[in-house]
Design a protein around this motif. Structure first.
Motif, PDB file in Angstrom:
ATOM      1  N   ASP A 156       0.825  -1.217   0.000  1.00  0.00           N
ATOM      2  CA  ASP A 156       0.000   0.000   0.000  1.00  0.00           C
ATOM      3  C   ASP A 156       0.852   1.257   0.000  1.00  0.00           C
ATOM      4  OD1 ASP A 156      -2.591   1.347   0.199  1.00  0.00           O
ATOM      5  OD2 ASP A 156      -1.968   1.877   2.219  1.00  0.00           O
ATOM      6  N   ASP A 199      -6.110   1.187   0.212  1.00  0.00           N
ATOM      7  CA  ASP A 199      -6.411   1.024   1.636  1.00  0.00           C
ATOM      8  C   ASP A 199      -7.397  -0.119   1.869  1.00  0.00           C
ATOM      9  OD1 ASP A 199      -4.764   3.105   2.386  1.00  0.00           O
ATOM     10  OD2 ASP A 199      -6.367   4.595   2.444  1.00  0.00           O
ATOM     11  N   GLU A 220      -4.422   2.389   8.847  1.00  0.00           N
ATOM     12  CA  GLU A 220      -4.934   3.035   7.647  1.00  0.00           C
ATOM     13  C   GLU A 220      -3.882   3.895   6.956  1.00  0.00           C
ATOM     14  OE1 GLU A 220      -7.694   2.628   6.056  1.00  0.00           O
ATOM     15  OE2 GLU A 220      -8.456   1.178   7.477  1.00  0.00           O
ATOM     16  N   LYS A 221      -3.004   4.519   7.712  1.00  0.00           N
ATOM     17  CA  LYS A 221      -1.996   5.396   7.115  1.00  0.00           C
ATOM     18  C   LYS A 221      -0.643   5.115   7.749  1.00  0.00           C
ATOM     19  CE  LYS A 221      -4.783   7.813   4.514  1.00  0.00           C
ATOM     20  NZ  LYS A 221      -4.700   7.759   3.061  1.00  0.00           N
TER      21      LYS A 221
END
Length: 229
Positions: A156, A199, A220-221
Motif C-alpha cells: 500500500d 487502503d 490506515e496510514k
C-alpha cells in the motif's frame, strides 16, 4: 448422516470461496478498466458503470450463504468460523472497491482527455498496482497465507507514494503556468480514489491474517496507530 452433513458443509464453504473469488475478479478487472478509462477509453468506463447489478448479485449471494452457514451449521469453530466471519466482513470491502470504480468512471467522463492525460501514466500505475493488491489479498485469504497478506499490506505504501507524486505534479504544473486549475479537483479525486482502493485492499489482506490468527489489525496510514476490529 454425519458424513453427509459434513459434505454439505464443505460444499457450502467452497461455494462461498468461489463467489468471493468471482467478486474479487470483477473488482480487480474494474480497477484496471478505470486506468484505461482515465486514458480516454470510453468503452472501459461504460463497462465499469454497467456492472452494478453483477456486484449486487454476488454480494447478496455471499452474505446470504454466510448467514445460512452461521445459522444452520452450528457450532462453527476454528478455521471454519474465521473463514465464514471473514468472508461476511470482507465482502463489504470488495463491494466498496467496486463502487469506487464506478465513481472513477463517472469522474473521468467529466474530464477532457487533454487534462486527464497529465496524469495518464500515474493513473495507469496506480490502477494496476491497486488491482494486483486486490488479487493478492483474496488469494491470501483463500489460501490462509499470512506472508502474502503482509506483502499486500506493505504494498500500500507504493500507492500512497504515487498519490503524493500525482499531487505534487499537478501543483508544479499550475505553479509553472502550464495548466489551469479548472480540473485539478477532479484529477486529484481520481488519484485519491485509487489510493483509497489500496487502503481497502489492505483491509481485505488483514482479513486473511484474521483467518489464521483471529485478529484483524490494520493501520490506515503510515505512522497511524493500529487498531483491531
Amino acid at each position: 448422516m454425519a458424513i453427509t452433513t459434513r459434505t454439505k458443509f464443505t460444499e457450502q464453504l467452497d461455494e462461498v470461496e468461489g463467489l468471493i473469488r468471482r467478486l474479487a475478479e470483477k473488482a480487480s478487472a474494474d480497477v484496471r478498466a478505470c486506468g484505461l478509462a482515465a486514458a480516454g477509453d470510453a468503452g472501459a468506463a461504460e463497462g465499469v458503470v454497467s456492472g452494478r447489478k453483477t456486484e449486487d448479485r454476488l454480494r447478496s449471494a455471499i452474505e446470504d450463504s454466510c448467514l445460512d452457514i452461521m445459522l444452520l451449521q452450528q457450532p462453527l469453530i476454528g478455521d471454519d468460523l474465521r473463514f465464514v466471519t471473514g468472508s461476511f466482513r470482507l465482502v463489504s470491502d470488495l463491494s466498496h472497491i467496486d463502487g469506487m470504480t464506478r465513481d472513477v468512471a463517472f469522474l473521468v467522463g467529466e474530464i477532457p482527455p487533454k487534462a486527464a492525460g497529465k496524469l495518464k501514466d500515474e493513473f495507469a500505475r496506480m490502477s494496476e498496482h491497486a488491482a494486483t493488491m486486490v488479487e493478492g489479498a483474496i488469494e491470501a485469504f483463500c489460501d490462509s497465507d499470512v506472508e502474502r497478506a503482509q506483502k499486500v499490506i506493505e504494498a500500500d505504501a507504493v500507492i500512497n507514494s504515487l498519490y503524493a507524486e500525482s499531487e505534487e505534479k499537478l501543483v508544479r504544473l499550475i505553479r509553472d503556468g502550464k495548466s489551469s486549475a479548472q480540473y485539478l479537483p477532479e484529477l486529484l479525486m481520481v488519484a485519491k480514489y485509487f489510493e483509497r482502493i489500496g487502503d481497502l485492499a489492505k483491509r481485505v489482506a488483514a482479513w486473511a491474517i484474521f483467518r489464521v490468527t483471529g485478529e484483524h489489525t490494520v493501520s490506515e496510514k503510515p505512522g497511524q496507530e493500529e487498531g483491531t476490529t
